[in-house]
Design a protein around this motif. Structure first.
Motif, mmCIF file in Angstrom:
data_model
loop_
_atom_site.group_PDB
_atom_site.id
_atom_site.type_symbol
_atom_site.label_atom_id
_atom_site.label_comp_id
_atom_site.label_asym_id
_atom_site.label_seq_id
_atom_site.Cartn_x
_atom_site.Cartn_y
_atom_site.Cartn_z
ATOM 1 N N UNK A 156 0.822 -1.209 0.000
ATOM 2 C CA UNK A 156 0.000 0.000 0.000
ATOM 3 C C UNK A 156 0.859 1.263 0.000
ATOM 4 N N UNK A 157 1.912 1.248 0.789
ATOM 5 C CA UNK A 157 2.758 2.437 0.870
ATOM 6 C C UNK A 157 3.344 2.793 -0.482
ATOM 7 N N UNK A 167 2.042 2.099 -3.283
ATOM 8 C CA UNK A 167 0.950 2.514 -4.159
ATOM 9 C C UNK A 167 0.593 3.972 -3.931
ATOM 10 N N UNK A 168 0.662 4.399 -2.697
ATOM 11 C CA UNK A 168 0.135 5.696 -2.329
ATOM 12 C C UNK A 168 1.239 6.743 -2.215
ATOM 13 N N UNK A 169 2.282 6.398 -1.499
ATOM 14 C CA UNK A 169 3.393 7.328 -1.359
ATOM 15 C C UNK A 169 4.444 6.920 -2.388
ATOM 16 N N UNK A 179 8.367 1.539 2.946
ATOM 17 C CA UNK A 179 9.117 1.944 4.130
ATOM 18 C C UNK A 179 9.602 0.733 4.904
ATOM 19 N N UNK A 180 9.298 -0.438 4.390
ATOM 20 C CA UNK A 180 9.789 -1.644 5.047
ATOM 21 C C UNK A 180 10.009 -2.737 4.006
ATOM 22 N N UNK A 240 -3.642 1.246 -10.013
ATOM 23 C CA UNK A 240 -4.221 1.375 -8.676
ATOM 24 C C UNK A 240 -5.192 2.544 -8.577
ATOM 25 N N UNK A 241 -4.740 3.677 -9.090
ATOM 26 C CA UNK A 241 -5.549 4.892 -9.007
ATOM 27 C C UNK A 241 -6.888 4.712 -9.721
ATOM 28 N N UNK A 264 -12.185 0.545 -2.674
ATOM 29 C CA UNK A 264 -11.337 1.579 -2.081
ATOM 30 C C UNK A 264 -11.572 1.622 -0.569
ATOM 31 N N UNK A 302 -9.797 -1.203 1.094
ATOM 32 C CA UNK A 302 -8.356 -0.969 1.222
ATOM 33 C C UNK A 302 -8.082 -0.062 2.419
ATOM 34 N N UNK A 303 -8.910 0.954 2.557
ATOM 35 C CA UNK A 303 -8.753 1.856 3.695
ATOM 36 C C UNK A 303 -9.004 1.115 5.003
ATOM 37 N N UNK A 319 -6.011 -0.727 5.875
ATOM 38 C CA UNK A 319 -4.995 0.191 6.402
ATOM 39 C C UNK A 319 -5.301 0.528 7.857
ATOM 40 N N UNK A 343 -4.353 -2.330 10.089
ATOM 41 C CA UNK A 343 -2.902 -2.355 10.272
ATOM 42 C C UNK A 343 -2.476 -1.298 11.294
#
Lengths: 242, 242
Positions: free
Chosen positions: B86-87, B89-91, B95-96, B114-115, B125, B128-129, B132, B135
């Motif tokens: 997800x990270x 995809x979005x940012x 980060x890991x 994805x968009x 959508x 997915x949220x 998140x 998590x």
DNA sequence: CGAGTATTTGATGCAGTTCAACGCTCGTGG
DNA sequence: CCACGAGCGTTGAACTGCATCAAATACTCG
């Protein structure tokens, strides 16, 4: 009411992605109003099923969780632009408590309309997911810090996080930022004892790297902090807001 | 290809929210294919800019971050149904790092789409949220655990998390579940040393509460674990999947 | 001015780290 | 078929970073 939103204090901060007037109007429709709360007010409670969601407009706050035996873990510090209550919106209930550390202004949304808003405005939905991903990133970093770093490294990391966010929001002036939190909040965020945190802050003060005193944090040497914490000192990435 | 998805191994697990054939078809369109990877394969790298996203279908893995000085923090364990990437995809980037602890089957999606997918399928959508937010919830709990609990409590908490997820996925049999992780992974997740974790596991073994041996974890007394960790032993809530 | 709350500093103790060594299992090659 | 080494798990012993205990100093507000 529309005027409020178009005057949104977040809109012109460099940290936040530019939004068109149309974008703001969408958000405006979802917005129920603004809320002023005083320092110390509990906004959301762990386990509660809040009917409203918020975006912090001004002021600072903190999120925390507690254990039955009174121990408390501060999850994150809240700055302007933070979205509050996603868990309540999506899952049944909040998993942490949110309190105001200063007086705060909040943008209020209605949870009942969240689903509709999300459906009708995919770009905004995407922004919300983005914010969730940013939070996930931060929590991963925090976990790394608490799990693996020494006390001095943790304190340096924590100060750096606060300072960097404040800087991105133009809340700093000559290396100083407001620090409305009580000192106890800081060890509770870093998984340390109050006493040891204080002594560690003392070391940073002696070394003239950072001083926390009288409700203000002054960072004389950010790169020294970054070096101690073993992170790179990079700017925060631009982010959306709701 | 459509046949694959309608056979999705997640679909009939009780843990996951029921999806209509239409829902599955939507996901199917987004799906690029399936990927088999071997134990030990690194799927995503911290700092990388992955072109693809995944949902774990079978097998287990783990997410971790590393510090320059070699220290490693395991962020989470991956089970079937987890959404990975997800990270990215979005940012801008992950980060890991994500590695497979067993052979795994993954559902592959294309980041470039994805968009579009997010925009065209608000219900997905939302899912997915939701994931998140789940998590985020977990990471908050982990932070609380590492920051505030003792070694024995942490180990009990960690075993309980693993066991509970396995149970929700029907991966347990007579109190046993597969434990493909190396023992080093566990202390790295809990912020403890390998030696001390091992000794703590020994205590739980002596007390006949839980035994980790030969790639299997057997939990004789889940409520004793819950009591030690100071959490309630409740079932996992139903969750969506992509 | 006094009671309650927050910060600072010093002294002591222990939970968990680090160091060290041994056993088990499995794969490899002579 | 056995010797060998590499990787992982287990256990013992010694050390230390941080927690805990204790107390003094500042600060706030009625």
């Amino acid at each position: 009411m529309t005027i409020h939103r178009l005057n949104c204090p977040l809109r012109n901060k460099e940290l936040f992605a530019a939004k068109s007037e149309e974008d703001l109007r969408q958000i405006e429709q979802f917005k129920k109003g603004e809320l002023q709360i005083e320092e110390g007010t509990t906004l959301l409670m762990e386990g509660s099923n809040a009917p409203q969601l918020y975006t912090a407009l001004t002021g600072m706050g903190l999120r925390y969780k507690t254990l039955p035996n009174e121990r408390r873990q501060v999850i994150n510090f809240i700055f302007p632009g933070d979205f509050i209550g996603l868990q309540a919106a999506v899952m049944a209930e909040m998993q942490h408590t949110v309190v105001a550390a200063t007086d705060m202004t909040l943008c209020v949304f209605d949870r009942a309309e969240f689903m509709t808003f999300f459906r009708n405005h995919p770009e905004r939905a995407f922004d919300i997911t983005w914010l969730a991903a940013v939070e996930e990133h931060f929590l991963g970093d925090a976990l790394l810090t608490i799990g693996q770093r020494s006390a001095l490294e943790r304190v340096a990391w924590g100060l750096l996080q606060l300072y960097r966010r404040a800087q991105a929001l133009d809340m700093t002036q000559g290396g100083q930022m407001p620090m409305p939190f009580r000192q106890q909040d800081f060890p509770d965020a870093l998984g340390l004892s109050l006493v040891h945190t204080n002594k560690t802050l003392g070391k940073l003060r002696e070394r003239q790297i950072a001083t926390w005193r009288d409700g203000a944090l002054s960072v004389a040497n950010p790169s020294a902090l970054a070096k101690i914490a073993d992170v790179e000192w990079d700017e925060l990435a631009e982010r959306p807001f709701i």
